[in-house]
Structure formats: C-alpha cells, structure tokens
Scaffold this motif. Structure first.
Motif, PDB file in Angstrom:
ATOM      1  N   LYS A 186      30.742  21.158 -39.678  1.00 46.26           N
ATOM      2  CA  LYS A 186      31.213  19.693 -39.810  1.00 46.26           C
ATOM      3  C   LYS A 186      31.107  19.120 -38.450  1.00 46.26           C
ATOM      4  O   LYS A 186      30.816  17.920 -38.303  1.00 46.26           O
ATOM      5  N   ALA A 187      31.849  19.716 -37.630  1.00 44.57           N
ATOM      6  CA  ALA A 187      32.095  19.079 -36.220  1.00 44.57           C
ATOM      7  C   ALA A 187      30.749  18.905 -35.374  1.00 44.57           C
ATOM      8  O   ALA A 187      30.377  18.033 -34.819  1.00 44.57           O
ATOM      9  N   VAL A 188      29.664  19.883 -35.517  1.00 47.74           N
ATOM     10  CA  VAL A 188      28.490  19.807 -34.903  1.00 47.74           C
ATOM     11  C   VAL A 188      27.505  18.660 -35.484  1.00 47.74           C
ATOM     12  O   VAL A 188      27.158  17.695 -35.013  1.00 47.74           O
ATOM     13  N   ALA A 189      27.853  18.224 -36.789  1.00 48.64           N
ATOM     14  CA  ALA A 189      27.201  17.370 -37.468  1.00 48.64           C
ATOM     15  C   ALA A 189      27.596  15.985 -37.063  1.00 48.64           C
ATOM     16  O   ALA A 189      26.865  15.021 -36.799  1.00 48.64           O
ATOM     17  N   ALA A 190      29.056  15.855 -36.903  1.00 44.53           N
ATOM     18  CA  ALA A 190      29.483  14.724 -36.333  1.00 44.53           C
ATOM     19  C   ALA A 190      29.271  14.338 -35.204  1.00 44.53           C
ATOM     20  O   ALA A 190      28.953  13.148 -34.464  1.00 44.53           O
ATOM     21  N   ALA A 191      29.209  15.444 -34.145  1.00 40.75           N
ATOM     22  CA  ALA A 191      28.729  15.259 -32.646  1.00 40.75           C
ATOM     23  C   ALA A 191      27.076  14.638 -32.694  1.00 40.75           C
ATOM     24  O   ALA A 191      26.817  13.880 -31.937  1.00 40.75           O
ATOM     25  N   ARG A 192      26.435  15.205 -33.765  1.00 43.30           N
ATOM     26  CA  ARG A 192      25.099  15.004 -33.816  1.00 43.30           C
ATOM     27  C   ARG A 192      24.891  13.352 -34.059  1.00 43.30           C
ATOM     28  O   ARG A 192      24.010  12.524 -33.414  1.00 43.30           O
ATOM     29  N   ALA A 193      25.626  12.956 -35.218  1.00 45.44           N
ATOM     30  CA  ALA A 193      25.429  11.542 -35.534  1.00 45.44           C
ATOM     31  C   ALA A 193      25.934  10.661 -34.358  1.00 45.44           C
ATOM     32  O   ALA A 193      25.154   9.627 -34.278  1.00 45.44           O
ATOM     33  N   ALA A 194      26.942  11.004 -33.798  1.00 49.86           N
ATOM     34  CA  ALA A 194      27.533   9.931 -32.545  1.00 49.86           C
ATOM     35  C   ALA A 194      26.782   9.947 -31.550  1.00 49.86           C
ATOM     36  O   ALA A 194      26.428   8.930 -30.973  1.00 49.86           O
ATOM     37  N   VAL A 195      26.038  11.228 -30.893  1.00 52.53           N
ATOM     38  CA  VAL A 195      25.286  11.129 -29.805  1.00 52.53           C
ATOM     39  C   VAL A 195      23.723  10.376 -30.158  1.00 52.53           C
ATOM     40  O   VAL A 195      23.537   9.414 -29.604  1.00 52.53           O
ATOM     41  N   HIS A 196      23.226  10.591 -31.524  1.00 50.85           N
ATOM     42  CA  HIS A 196      22.204   9.613 -31.684  1.00 50.85           C
ATOM     43  C   HIS A 196      22.467   8.296 -32.088  1.00 50.85           C
ATOM     44  O   HIS A 196      21.551   7.336 -31.526  1.00 50.85           O
ATOM     45  N   ALA A 197      23.610   7.846 -32.566  1.00 48.02           N
ATOM     46  CA  ALA A 197      23.859   6.750 -32.648  1.00 48.02           C
ATOM     47  C   ALA A 197      23.932   5.998 -31.202  1.00 48.02           C
ATOM     48  O   ALA A 197      23.629   4.888 -30.816  1.00 48.02           O
ATOM     49  N   PHE A 198      24.434   6.712 -29.971  1.00 49.38           N
ATOM     50  CA  PHE A 198      24.532   6.058 -28.742  1.00 49.38           C
ATOM     51  C   PHE A 198      23.211   6.130 -28.122  1.00 49.38           C
ATOM     52  O   PHE A 198      22.891   4.942 -27.412  1.00 49.38           O
ATOM     53  N   LEU A 199      22.335   6.990 -28.516  1.00 45.41           N
ATOM     54  CA  LEU A 199      20.969   7.014 -27.681  1.00 45.41           C
ATOM     55  C   LEU A 199      20.251   5.879 -28.367  1.00 45.41           C
ATOM     56  O   LEU A 199      19.230   5.233 -27.686  1.00 45.41           O
TER      57      LEU A 199
END
Length: 584
Positions: A186-199
């Motif tokens: 869950k934590a890595v999935a949240a990080a993935r979504a946040a990083v892709h939103a920034f990019l």
C-alpha cells in the motif's frame, strides 16, 4: 415574530456560516469503513474474551487496554511489534501509578499533570507522522487515579488492563497473517501514484505560470512525503542487516526506481539539459525517518523547534487547572475534567482548529449523554451493555478521522457504559451530570490556557524551521558539489533535508493560522522551499562540476539575511568552497 436567516445582517452571515460549515464538515477519508472495522475487531474480541472468562464489570474496563489497537495501523509486522513492545507496558504501568496515588487527591492531580507533560513531549518529539496522539499514553493514569481513590477494584482493573493490552496487541497482528505484505504494498502504491502525478503535471503547460508553479511545488512535496513514508514502512519491516525476502526486495527495487524518477524529474525542471545519475548510481534508497538522536537534538539542541514542549506545557497546565477546579467543586470524576482539557490540546493544532475541537468535544458529550440517558432507564442486561460499548468503539474508529463531534458522542457513550458497569444503573443520572460538568470545566481550562500561552511561538518556530531547512539544504549542496551525494553520508543529508522540508509543509500553515503577520513572509517561505527542492534535485546531477554553487550560495545568503536576527559570513563562497560556512 420568528427570526429567519434573511433577518441576520449579511456581514454576520459571512462570519457565522463558514464556522457552521467547518463544524458540520465530514472530512473525506477513503477506506474509513474498512480501517475502522479492522481496528475495532481486535478491540471487540479482547473485550468479549475477558468478559466471558472474568465478568461483565472488569470486562467492560478492558476497554482501556484495548486502545493499543489504534497504534501503528498500516505498518509492517516488525514495526508493529517494536511499537507495541514500547507502548504496551505504559498502559498498565501508568494506570498502576494512578491507582497508587489516587487516595491522595492533590497528589493524584499533580502526578497526572507530570505524566501528561512527559508523555506529550515524548510523543511529539519521537513519533513522526500521523498517529493516535499522546492521549492514550496518559489516559490510563487518569483513570487509575479515580479507581484508586473512589473504588476498591483499582488493582484488579490494572491486571485486566495488562491482559487486555497484551491480548489486543496479539490480535491486532492477526490481519497480517491474512494480508501478508499489505502495508508495504500500500505504501509503495501510494508513492507510485504521487510520483507519477508530479511527473505528469511537470510535463504539462499550465494556463497561469504562478498557479502552475505552485501546483508543481505542492505535488513535488506530496511525492517526496509519499516516497519517504514508503521508505519508512519498508525500512521498519526488517532489520538493517537482514536480507529482504523476494516480495520486499521487489518492492524495494520499485521504490528505488520511483525515487530516481522523482529526482530525475525534479532535476530536469530545475536544470534543463542536465543529466541525472539514476541507473548507474549506487542506490541504497531513501532512508526514511531520521534517527532518535536527530529528533531529540531538533527539540533541545541548536535552533530548537520547541512545539513539543509547548504542547506538553499546555496539556499539563490545562489538566492541572481542570483537575484542581473539579476537586474544589467536588466533581466525583475529576479525571474526566483533566482528560477533557488535554484531549482538546494534545494534538498541537492551531488556535482555530483547537477551538473547533473544543466545540466538537462539548457537542459530542451532550449527544452521548442524551443517548445514555435514554437507554439506561430501560435497564438493559449486561450483554447489551457490552454490545453498546463495542458499537461505540466502532463508531469512534469510524468517525475520528472525519468529524470529531460524532466521534466524541460515541466516546462518551463508550466511557459512560464502562463506568456504569462498575457502579450501578441507579447512579446514572448523577454520573451523567458529572460528565457534563467535568467536560465543561476541562474545555474551559483548555481554552484559557490556549489564549494565555504561545503568543510568540509561531514567529520563533517559523524562523527556526526555515533556518534548519536552509542548513540542511547547504549540507546536501556540499555533498552534490563534492560528488559524494550517493555515499551513506550523502543519503543521510538528503534524508534530513527531506524531513525538514516536510516538517515545514506540515507546520507552517498551522503557524500562519495563529499569526496572520506571517503571511507577509510567504515569498520567503516559498524561496526556502524552492532552494530545498533544488538541492534535492542537484543531488542527482551526474556532473557535479557543472553545479553553480556560487549562485546557490548567494541565494541562500539572501534568504538568511531576510530572517530577523540572523548573521551570515562576510564572504561569498565561490565554486568548490563549502556552502555550509554561510549558515551559522
């Protein structure tokens, strides 16, 4: 003639309506139903088991030990075990202390105030990220003072609390047997979504440059926070020297890749044409939370951020004042006044949010008292009492992240039912009246202490937060200029800068709400955060010799000069010199 809304002057409506909306607002909390149920299940199971094997009266008081289920939700097995091992002994120990001093009322109130101060300061110094607050660390002590001073079952309830705490802690780990590495995924999935939103946002062209840059900065901060949280979850899931299993290794590799993408995307924005050293760099990954020594020095060392001390002093003073007044007025449950005062203040919120919490506490108490007053004349059997407690626990867990007034109503029903179990139904009217009076005393004491303390704290804390962020920024730039960004010390410097940057993002809005004059410093705050983000991006530069450290040094000196009372060195370092000499 009845009053209608249109009769109220427009200026008053504009003032009142936003406060009413805030009071009634239900904060969005995705997954609250599932999380509330998962948290309630071990609490309910512990309560039922102790009731079956003991009795209804001590079984209802097992509620206080079961509150450990609220700690470290969404964390790995090892992290939960370590946190439970640290927190679980505090519950029965603090209750035993309360029972021991309970027969002497004034000593009991003084002891509660001391325990409240120590626990509140310790919690806010060492506990990083969202959590249940320090209230559970001293709640049992307050309950113990009542049990030791007004009943003869204090020590049996201490034993029940110890059993309940241990049993609930074990049961709280059972979901990990079914869901495996759920917390890490869950934590890595949240990080993935946040990083892709920034990019994704960084690749777009905004219609308004200022608005677009502000949105990019917000998304970059959110992505940094998500990556750091995932790093903390993964890092706490195993011993630093142990080799990760295949699942954690895969998640770790993905997190390393996401951290690299975040750094490369930020570097591309700040230094167009620069090459990011991602794939070829030795990459131990983000290191998550700083060490305990760093957190301790942050509060009591150089340029200290003393918010934890302020929160502890406020809670202790309000608890002492509320408890003393309750004793003078002969309120039978003086600890209710103490807890009502500290519950309002223990979160360290801004003044407006604290006043709203006080209003929620009063409204929730009144609603809960009305429910108990309607139910108890029916003289429900013991099984119904336990069922009401369990439903109230579930309601509390469901609404705590959404609306505290609704949560407080369930909390009131829950605690009154537990108290009725060890007294009698005939005492219900007297108990209800004491609950209302004690809550009113506690909330009033909290608001008085809030108004009288911490007037200068917002400006001082803002200044120290910005200084600490700039100092951490120079550390990262020094490593980038020296080509040591990917060494262990370089990664730790980035970790510390990320922590200070995220602390600014979390605390500065609260401080600004307490001191409107800080709004004039918004451009300074934006400049400091921009320098911090640029330094984090520079750490990924594949060619450190191309970094313009002289320009960065001048910009940092300019920001330092704008901070009142700060001195900078007389020289301006040129390329190759350490930037850290600019920050004293």
């Amino acid at each position: 003639m009845p009053l209608v809304v249109s009769d109220i002057p427009r200026a008053w409506r504009c003032r009142i309506v936003p406060h009413i909306r805030r009071f009634l607002h239900l904060s969005p909390s995705p997954g609250a139903w599932l999380q509330g149920t998962l948290t309630t299940a071990p609490m309910a199971a512990s309560l039922l088991l102790i009731t079956v094997f003991a009795d209804t009266h001590p079984g209802a008081m097992a509620l206080f030990g079961s509150l450990i289920s609220l700690w470290n939700t969404n964390q790995s097995l090892r992290s939960r075990l370590r946190r439970y091992a640290a927190v679980a002994p505090i519950f029965p120990a603090s209750m035993a202390l309360g029972v021991w001093v309970g027969p002497i009322p004034w000593l009991a109130i003084s002891t509660e105030a001391l325990v409240i101060f120590l626990m509140a300061v310790g919690y806010h110094v060492f506990f990083v990220g969202p959590g249940p607050g320090p209230i559970h660390l001293f709640y049992a002590c307050a309950v113990g003072t009542y049990l030791g001073g007004s009943t003869d079952i204090g020590w049996p309830i201490v034993a029940v609390t110890a059993v309940s705490t241990a049993l609930t802690a074990v049961l709280s780990l059972s979901d990990l047997l079914v869901r495996g590495h759920h917390a890490e995924r869950k934590a890595v999935a949240a990080a993935r979504a946040a990083v892709h939103a920034f990019l994704h946002a960084a690749a777009e062209e905004g219609e308004s440059r200022a608005h677009h840059e502000q949105r990019i900065r917000r998304l970059r901060t959110a992505a940094t926070a998500a990556v750091d949280h995932a790093a903390s979850v993964l890092g706490s899931a195993r011993s630093p020297r142990a080799r990760p299993g295949p699942v954690r290794h895969q998640l770790g590799q993905e997190l390393h890749r996401l951290d690299g993408l975040l750094g490369a995307g930020a570097l591309t924005r700040d230094c167009p044409g620069a090459t990011a050293q991602v794939g070829s760099a030795p990459h131990p990954g983000p290191l998550g939370q700083p060490s305990a020594r760093y957190l301790l020095r942050r509060t009591f060392g150089r340029d200290p951020v003393r918010l934890p001390v302020l929160v502890g002093l406020r809670c202790a003073c309000a608890g002492l004042a509320a408890g003393t007044l309750a004793l003078v007025l002969h309120v039978g449950h003086a600890y209710w006044a103490v807890l009502s005062a500290t519950i309002v203040l223990h979160g360290g919120l801004d003044r407006n949010s604290t006043v709203l919490r006080a209003a929620h506490r009063l409204a929730g108490t009144v609603a809960g008292v009305l429910v108990v007053s309607a139910v108890e004349p029916l003289q429900p059997p013991a099984a119904v009492h336990i069922s009401i407690i369990i439903v109230s626990v579930w309601g509390m867990n469901l609404f705590l992240p959404r609306n505290y007034a609704l949560a407080a109503s369930f909390i009131t029903v829950m605690t009154l039912q537990a108290n009725i179990a060890i007294t009698s139904v005939d005492a219900t009217p007297h108990l209800v009246g004491q609950r209302l009076l004690a809550t009113l005393i506690g909330v009033a004491a909290a608001l008085v202490v809030l108004v009288c303390t911490g007037r200068r704290m917002p400006r001082r804390t803002t200044q120290r937060l910005l200084i600490r962020t700039l100092r951490a920024t120079t550390e990262v730039l020094d490593h980038a200029a020296a080509g040591t960004s990917f060494t262990e010390d370089g990664w730790k410097a980035r970790r510390d800068l990320r922590f200070e940057l995220l602390a600014c993002a979390d605390l500065l809005p609260r401080l600004g709400a307490d001191d409107r004059n800080l709004g004039q410093c918004q451009d300074l705050v934006d400049g400091v955060q921009q320098q911090a983000h640029a330094a984090l991006a520079a750490g990924w530069h594949a060619e450190p010799d191309q970094l313009d450290t002289a320009t960065r040094s001048e910009e940092i000196r300019s920001l330092l000069d704008r901070l009142p009372g700060q001195r900078t060195s007389a020289h301006t370092p040129t390329r190759g010199r350490r930037i850290r000499g600019n920050v004293r």
